[in-house]
Design an enzyme around this catalytic site. Sequence first.
Site, PDB file in Angstrom:
ATOM      1  N   LEU A  15     -57.745   3.276  91.306  1.00 40.52           N
ATOM      2  CA  LEU A  15     -58.403   2.960  92.582  1.00 40.52           C
ATOM      3  C   LEU A  15     -59.759   3.656  92.703  1.00 40.52           C
ATOM      4  O   LEU A  15     -60.489   3.416  93.665  1.00 40.52           O
ATOM      5  CB  LEU A  15     -57.511   3.411  93.750  1.00 40.52           C
ATOM      6  N   THR A  61     -58.926  11.356  84.339  1.00 43.96           N
ATOM      7  CA  THR A  61     -57.548  11.309  84.821  1.00 43.96           C
ATOM      8  C   THR A  61     -56.584  11.347  83.647  1.00 43.96           C
ATOM      9  O   THR A  61     -56.982  11.614  82.502  1.00 43.96           O
ATOM     10  CB  THR A  61     -57.355  10.086  85.768  1.00 43.96           C
ATOM     11  N   LYS A  65     -57.213  15.558  81.206  1.00 41.28           N
ATOM     12  CA  LYS A  65     -57.888  16.641  81.944  1.00 41.28           C
ATOM     13  C   LYS A  65     -58.032  17.917  81.143  1.00 41.28           C
ATOM     14  O   LYS A  65     -59.001  18.659  81.320  1.00 41.28           O
ATOM     15  CB  LYS A  65     -57.145  16.905  83.256  1.00 41.28           C
ATOM     16  N   ASP A  77     -65.153  27.980  88.867  1.00 39.12           N
ATOM     17  CA  ASP A  77     -64.117  29.013  88.849  1.00 39.12           C
ATOM     18  C   ASP A  77     -62.723  28.374  88.936  1.00 39.12           C
ATOM     19  O   ASP A  77     -61.810  28.748  88.201  1.00 39.12           O
ATOM     20  CB  ASP A  77     -64.349  29.979  90.021  1.00 39.12           C
ATOM     21  N   ASP A 102     -58.916  18.347  92.208  1.00 36.02           N
ATOM     22  CA  ASP A 102     -57.541  17.949  92.549  1.00 36.02           C
ATOM     23  C   ASP A 102     -56.884  18.940  93.512  1.00 36.02           C
ATOM     24  O   ASP A 102     -56.157  18.541  94.429  1.00 36.02           O
ATOM     25  CB  ASP A 102     -56.673  17.859  91.288  1.00 36.02           C
ATOM     26  N   GLY A 127     -43.372  19.564  86.982  1.00 35.71           N
ATOM     27  CA  GLY A 127     -44.450  19.176  86.088  1.00 35.71           C
ATOM     28  C   GLY A 127     -45.324  20.362  85.726  1.00 35.71           C
ATOM     29  O   GLY A 127     -45.350  21.378  86.451  1.00 35.71           O
ATOM     30  N   ALA A 128     -46.010  20.240  84.601  1.00 41.41           N
ATOM     31  CA  ALA A 128     -46.901  21.322  84.157  1.00 41.41           C
ATOM     32  C   ALA A 128     -48.105  20.750  83.425  1.00 41.41           C
ATOM     33  O   ALA A 128     -48.715  21.413  82.593  1.00 41.41           O
ATOM     34  CB  ALA A 128     -46.135  22.290  83.247  1.00 41.41           C
ATOM     35  N   GLY A 129     -48.466  19.495  83.748  1.00 38.93           N
ATOM     36  CA  GLY A 129     -49.637  18.868  83.146  1.00 38.93           C
ATOM     37  C   GLY A 129     -50.900  19.248  83.907  1.00 38.93           C
ATOM     38  O   GLY A 129     -50.925  20.211  84.696  1.00 38.93           O
TER      39      GLY A 129
HETATM   40  P1  NDP Z   1     -50.172  14.835  82.430  1.00 35.26           P
HETATM   41  O1  NDP Z   1     -49.973  13.769  81.407  1.00 35.26           O
HETATM   42  O2  NDP Z   1     -51.137  15.915  82.176  1.00 35.26           O
HETATM   43  O3  NDP Z   1     -48.741  15.535  82.735  1.00 35.26           O
HETATM   44  C1  NDP Z   1     -47.596  14.745  82.907  1.00 35.26           C
HETATM   45  C2  NDP Z   1     -46.450  15.628  83.393  1.00 35.26           C
HETATM   46  O4  NDP Z   1     -45.336  14.785  83.726  1.00 35.26           O
HETATM   47  C3  NDP Z   1     -45.948  16.618  82.349  1.00 35.26           C
HETATM   48  O5  NDP Z   1     -45.517  17.793  83.011  1.00 35.26           O
HETATM   49  C4  NDP Z   1     -44.760  15.856  81.753  1.00 35.26           C
HETATM   50  O6  NDP Z   1     -43.781  16.700  81.169  1.00 35.26           O
HETATM   51  C5  NDP Z   1     -44.199  15.208  82.993  1.00 35.26           C
HETATM   52  N1  NDP Z   1     -43.358  14.039  82.724  1.00 35.26           N
HETATM   53  C6  NDP Z   1     -43.750  12.851  82.221  1.00 35.26           C
HETATM   54  N2  NDP Z   1     -42.699  12.000  82.163  1.00 35.26           N
HETATM   55  C7  NDP Z   1     -41.625  12.682  82.647  1.00 35.26           C
HETATM   56  C8  NDP Z   1     -40.255  12.353  82.842  1.00 35.26           C
HETATM   57  N3  NDP Z   1     -39.776  11.158  82.516  1.00 35.26           N
HETATM   58  N4  NDP Z   1     -39.444  13.286  83.374  1.00 35.26           N
HETATM   59  C9  NDP Z   1     -39.921  14.502  83.701  1.00 35.26           C
HETATM   60  N5  NDP Z   1     -41.209  14.885  83.516  1.00 35.26           N
HETATM   61  C10 NDP Z   1     -42.046  13.975  83.002  1.00 35.26           C
HETATM   62  O7  NDP Z   1     -50.515  14.049  83.786  1.00 35.26           O
HETATM   63  P2  NDP Z   1     -51.283  14.607  85.067  1.00 35.26           P
HETATM   64  O8  NDP Z   1     -50.828  15.993  85.318  1.00 35.26           O
HETATM   65  O9  NDP Z   1     -52.722  14.342  84.941  1.00 35.26           O
HETATM   66  O10 NDP Z   1     -50.728  13.614  86.223  1.00 35.26           O
HETATM   67  C11 NDP Z   1     -49.407  13.745  86.717  1.00 35.26           C
HETATM   68  C12 NDP Z   1     -49.201  12.783  87.884  1.00 35.26           C
HETATM   69  O11 NDP Z   1     -50.025  13.163  88.986  1.00 35.26           O
HETATM   70  C13 NDP Z   1     -49.546  11.330  87.578  1.00 35.26           C
HETATM   71  O12 NDP Z   1     -48.578  10.502  88.211  1.00 35.26           O
HETATM   72  C14 NDP Z   1     -50.901  11.137  88.227  1.00 35.26           C
HETATM   73  O13 NDP Z   1     -51.147   9.802  88.615  1.00 35.26           O
HETATM   74  C15 NDP Z   1     -50.757  12.033  89.445  1.00 35.26           C
HETATM   75  N6  NDP Z   1     -52.050  12.497  89.957  1.00 35.26           N
HETATM   76  C16 NDP Z   1     -52.415  12.138  91.217  1.00 35.26           C
HETATM   77  C17 NDP Z   1     -53.605  12.596  91.727  1.00 35.26           C
HETATM   78  C18 NDP Z   1     -54.000  12.217  93.101  1.00 35.26           C
HETATM   79  O14 NDP Z   1     -55.163  12.449  93.459  1.00 35.26           O
HETATM   80  N7  NDP Z   1     -53.102  11.687  93.912  1.00 35.26           N
HETATM   81  C19 NDP Z   1     -54.525  13.438  90.962  1.00 35.26           C
HETATM   82  C20 NDP Z   1     -54.016  13.785  89.668  1.00 35.26           C
HETATM   83  C21 NDP Z   1     -52.830  13.300  89.192  1.00 35.26           C
HETATM   84  P3  NDP Z   1     -43.926  17.185  79.621  1.00 35.26           P
HETATM   85  O15 NDP Z   1     -44.828  18.385  79.662  1.00 35.26           O
HETATM   86  O16 NDP Z   1     -42.537  17.501  79.237  1.00 35.26           O
HETATM   87  O17 NDP Z   1     -44.520  16.032  78.860  1.00 35.26           O
END
Ligand code: NDP
Length: 279
Positions: A15, A61, A65, A77, A102, A127-129
């Site tokens: 979006l 995104t 990141k 920072d 974010d 989550g830890a991404g």
């Molecule tokens: P990343 O790819 O960096 O991280 C993905 C995370 O999701 C990891 O912790 C991963 O675990 C976990 N994961 C994926 N699939 C599963 C599953 N089936 N079960 C459990 N854990 C799972 O993505 P981002 O951190 O960039 O984004 C994460 C979410 O946040 C997305 O849905 C994104 O759209 C949303 N988002 C929304 C924003 C907003 O402004 N509203 C801004 C940024 C993100 P593992 O480490 O084990 O792979």
Amino acid sequence: MSDYAVFGHPIAHSLSPRIHALFGLQSGIPLNYAAIDAPPGALAASLAKFAADGGRGANITLPLKQDAFALSAELSDFARRAGAVNTLSWRDDGSWRGDNTDGTGLTRDLTERHQLDLRERRSLLLGAGGAARAAAHALLDAGIGELVIVNRSPERADALMDSIGNPARVRTRYWADLANCGNFSLVVNATSAGIAREKLALPFNIVAPRALCYDLSYGTAAFGFLAWARAARAGRALDGLGMLIEQAAESFQIWHGVRPQTDPVYAELRSELPLLASD
Ligand code: NDP
């Protein structure tokens, strides 16, 4: 050729081009904002071509990141603390500056749009991404109480905890132990499970009475988590549409020096993306 773009993989349904176009119209700033698909490993080459063609600012995104963090010659920072970059600005010396909007986007949506008090809430972060890293720092900055981080790959949760370096407030647990972790007044889903149409295994007893449950995803990707939150009798269950618009507004301000009004854009997009649970 575009001056601004969002890079991700997949990216077709983003979006961000629409949000930035609405901000541009509202602010009287003409801009050209595209969506560019960059598979993991291809970001550096895509960004180099974008800059050579006149690109001046990029949003980054999922799942890029942390790659953008590594490509930034200078960091804000907050981006340095989060270890993740979602906003790149082209500098006169031919390099990128990395910011992360974010975290501010999340807390502005919670505390300003929804008027929620985050202070002292015992909080669970799933989550830890890249997005979770920003969320963790922003929530701690906003004054939450203890933060428990749980991730499918536990070593990434431990790495995030270690990078925060606040053992008195932050700890990790295994996903399988969630039912034995007590309850939380804030539960934040920062996983991408919803986008992948995968279901999260979450016990109901982690939701404290009147708790706030928040999914960073929006649209149908958030439906599974929000349905679970409603079944667990959470007080509020919100998706990440407001965060998306707030983080975009922060990026817009970095690039153009103007902070757009977010409420009209939220109202327009919310009417198209109804919230499944209570708002
Ligand atoms: P990343 O790819 O960096 O991280 C993905 C995370 O999701 C990891 O912790 C991963 O675990 C976990 N994961 C994926 N699939 C599963 C599953 N089936 N079960 C459990 N854990 C799972 O993505 P981002 O951190 O960039 O984004 C994460 C979410 O946040 C997305 O849905 C994104 O759209 C949303 N988002 C929304 C924003 C907003 O402004 N509203 C801004 C940024 C993100 P593992 O480490 O084990 O792979």
